[in-house]
Design an enzyme around this catalytic site. Structure first.
Site, PDB file in Angstrom:
ATOM      1  N   ASN A   1     -12.920  -2.982   2.831  1.00 29.32           N
ATOM      2  CA  ASN A   1     -13.792  -1.824   2.995  1.00 29.32           C
ATOM      3  C   ASN A   1     -14.788  -1.829   1.850  1.00 29.32           C
ATOM      4  OD1 ASN A   1     -12.479  -0.767   5.313  1.00 29.32           O
ATOM      5  ND2 ASN A   1     -10.871   0.095   4.015  1.00 29.32           N
TER       6      ASN A   1
ATOM      7  N   SER B   1     -12.013   3.713  -0.919  1.00 32.44           N
ATOM      8  CA  SER B   1     -11.560   4.838  -1.744  1.00 32.44           C
ATOM      9  C   SER B   1     -11.183   4.414  -3.153  1.00 32.44           C
ATOM     10  CB  SER B   1     -10.373   5.544  -1.077  1.00 32.44           C
ATOM     11  OG  SER B   1      -9.286   4.657  -0.928  1.00 32.44           O
TER      12      SER B   1
ATOM     13  N   HIS C   1     -10.593  -5.265  -3.121  1.00 36.67           N
ATOM     14  CA  HIS C   1      -9.257  -5.543  -2.602  1.00 36.67           C
ATOM     15  C   HIS C   1      -9.335  -5.950  -1.144  1.00 36.67           C
ATOM     16  CE1 HIS C   1     -10.103  -1.226  -2.236  1.00 36.67           C
ATOM     17  NE2 HIS C   1      -9.402  -1.242  -1.102  1.00 36.67           N
TER      18      HIS C   1
ATOM     19  N   ASP D   1       0.848  -1.194   0.000  1.00 31.78           N
ATOM     20  CA  ASP D   1       0.000   0.000   0.000  1.00 31.78           C
ATOM     21  C   ASP D   1       0.885   1.247   0.000  1.00 31.78           C
ATOM     22  OD1 ASP D   1      -3.219   0.489   0.949  1.00 31.78           O
ATOM     23  OD2 ASP D   1      -1.833   2.185   1.105  1.00 31.78           O
ATOM     24  N   ILE D   2       0.489   2.230  -0.790  1.00 31.90           N
ATOM     25  CA  ILE D   2       1.268   3.456  -0.933  1.00 31.90           C
ATOM     26  C   ILE D   2       1.203   4.317   0.339  1.00 31.90           C
ATOM     27  CG2 ILE D   2      -0.550   4.977  -1.861  1.00 31.90           C
ATOM     28  CD1 ILE D   2       1.446   5.713  -4.108  1.00 31.90           C
TER      29      ILE D   2
ATOM     30  N   HIS E   1      -7.031  -5.849   2.298  1.00 31.02           N
ATOM     31  CA  HIS E   1      -5.851  -5.305   2.958  1.00 31.02           C
ATOM     32  C   HIS E   1      -5.285  -6.353   3.911  1.00 31.02           C
ATOM     33  CE1 HIS E   1      -6.746  -0.913   2.154  1.00 31.02           C
ATOM     34  NE2 HIS E   1      -7.973  -1.375   2.088  1.00 31.02           N
TER      35      HIS E   1
HETATM   36  P1  AMP Z   1      -9.660   1.462   0.453  1.00 29.77           P
HETATM   37  O1  AMP Z   1      -9.640   2.764   1.201  1.00 29.77           O
HETATM   38  O2  AMP Z   1     -10.105   0.275   1.261  1.00 29.77           O
HETATM   39  O3  AMP Z   1     -10.417   1.585  -0.848  1.00 29.77           O
HETATM   40  O4  AMP Z   1      -8.143   1.141   0.125  1.00 29.77           O
HETATM   41  C1  AMP Z   1      -7.467   1.650  -0.978  1.00 29.77           C
HETATM   42  C2  AMP Z   1      -6.009   1.609  -0.641  1.00 29.77           C
HETATM   43  O5  AMP Z   1      -5.272   1.719  -1.817  1.00 29.77           O
HETATM   44  C3  AMP Z   1      -5.554   2.723   0.302  1.00 29.77           C
HETATM   45  O6  AMP Z   1      -4.987   2.149   1.464  1.00 29.77           O
HETATM   46  C4  AMP Z   1      -4.518   3.476  -0.536  1.00 29.77           C
HETATM   47  O7  AMP Z   1      -3.436   3.932   0.218  1.00 29.77           O
HETATM   48  C5  AMP Z   1      -4.106   2.417  -1.546  1.00 29.77           C
HETATM   49  N1  AMP Z   1      -3.616   2.925  -2.819  1.00 29.77           N
HETATM   50  C6  AMP Z   1      -4.205   3.849  -3.625  1.00 29.77           C
HETATM   51  N2  AMP Z   1      -3.472   4.032  -4.730  1.00 29.77           N
HETATM   52  C7  AMP Z   1      -2.404   3.212  -4.635  1.00 29.77           C
HETATM   53  C8  AMP Z   1      -1.259   2.952  -5.465  1.00 29.77           C
HETATM   54  N3  AMP Z   1      -1.095   3.577  -6.654  1.00 29.77           N
HETATM   55  N4  AMP Z   1      -0.350   2.049  -5.035  1.00 29.77           N
HETATM   56  C9  AMP Z   1      -0.504   1.419  -3.861  1.00 29.77           C
HETATM   57  N5  AMP Z   1      -1.562   1.610  -3.038  1.00 29.77           N
HETATM   58  C10 AMP Z   1      -2.491   2.500  -3.406  1.00 29.77           C
END
Ligand code: AMP
Ligand code: ZN
Length: 114
Positions: free
Chosen positions: A87, A95, A100, A30-31, A102
């Site tokens: 989520n 978001s 996905h 995760d970024i 986590h």
């Molecule tokens: P969610 O809030 O459950 O939809 O999780 C989306 C996750 O994706 C968040 O924890 C972000 O930090 C992660 N994320 C978004 N863009 C990227 C990316 N380009 N590379 C890695 N993680 C990402």
């Protein structure tokens, strides 16, 4: 999905720190990590969320969980414990509208989540 960030990672169009990949799933760091270990596992197929998963996705959804457990093992957090999170939707804080899981670990966590 042309503009879905996770589809683009799956296709290799934008860089990611990939820890596992096969024909069906991709896992990457995760970024914005919420713990010492934070890996996101996605199906290659664009499924917007668990709400949209269908009967035909049963094996794929199960695989996301099994790959999550294997990654936790590989990352050295399996014995200490870790959290798997999906989520779903706005109130849960989703978001990225691509299903996905986590994997978060390497620190103590609280319950209930915020
Ligand atoms: P969610 O809030 O459950 O939809 O999780 C989306 C996750 O994706 C968040 O924890 C972000 O930090 C992660 N994320 C978004 N863009 C990227 C990316 N380009 N590379 C890695 N993680 C990402
Ligand atoms: Zn997508």
């Amino acid at each position: 999905m042309d503009d879905c960030v996770f589809c683009r990672i799956g296709r290799g169009e934008i860089p990611a720190d990939i820890v596992y990949k096969d024909d069906e799933v991709v896992a990457f760091r995760d970024i914005n990590p919420q713990g010492p270990v934070h890996v996101v596992i996605i199906p290659v197929e664009h499924i917007p969320g668990i709400k949209e998963a269908e009967e035909r996705h049963q094996g794929l959804v199960g695989k996301l969980m099994l790959v999550a457990a294997r990654i936790a093992q590989d990352e050295g957090i399996a014995d200490g414990g870790y959290r798997l999170v999906v989520n779903q939707g706005r109130e849960a804080g989703q978001s990225v509208d691509h299903l996905h899981v986590h994997v978060i670990g390497g620190r103590a966590m609280h319950w209930p989540p915020g």
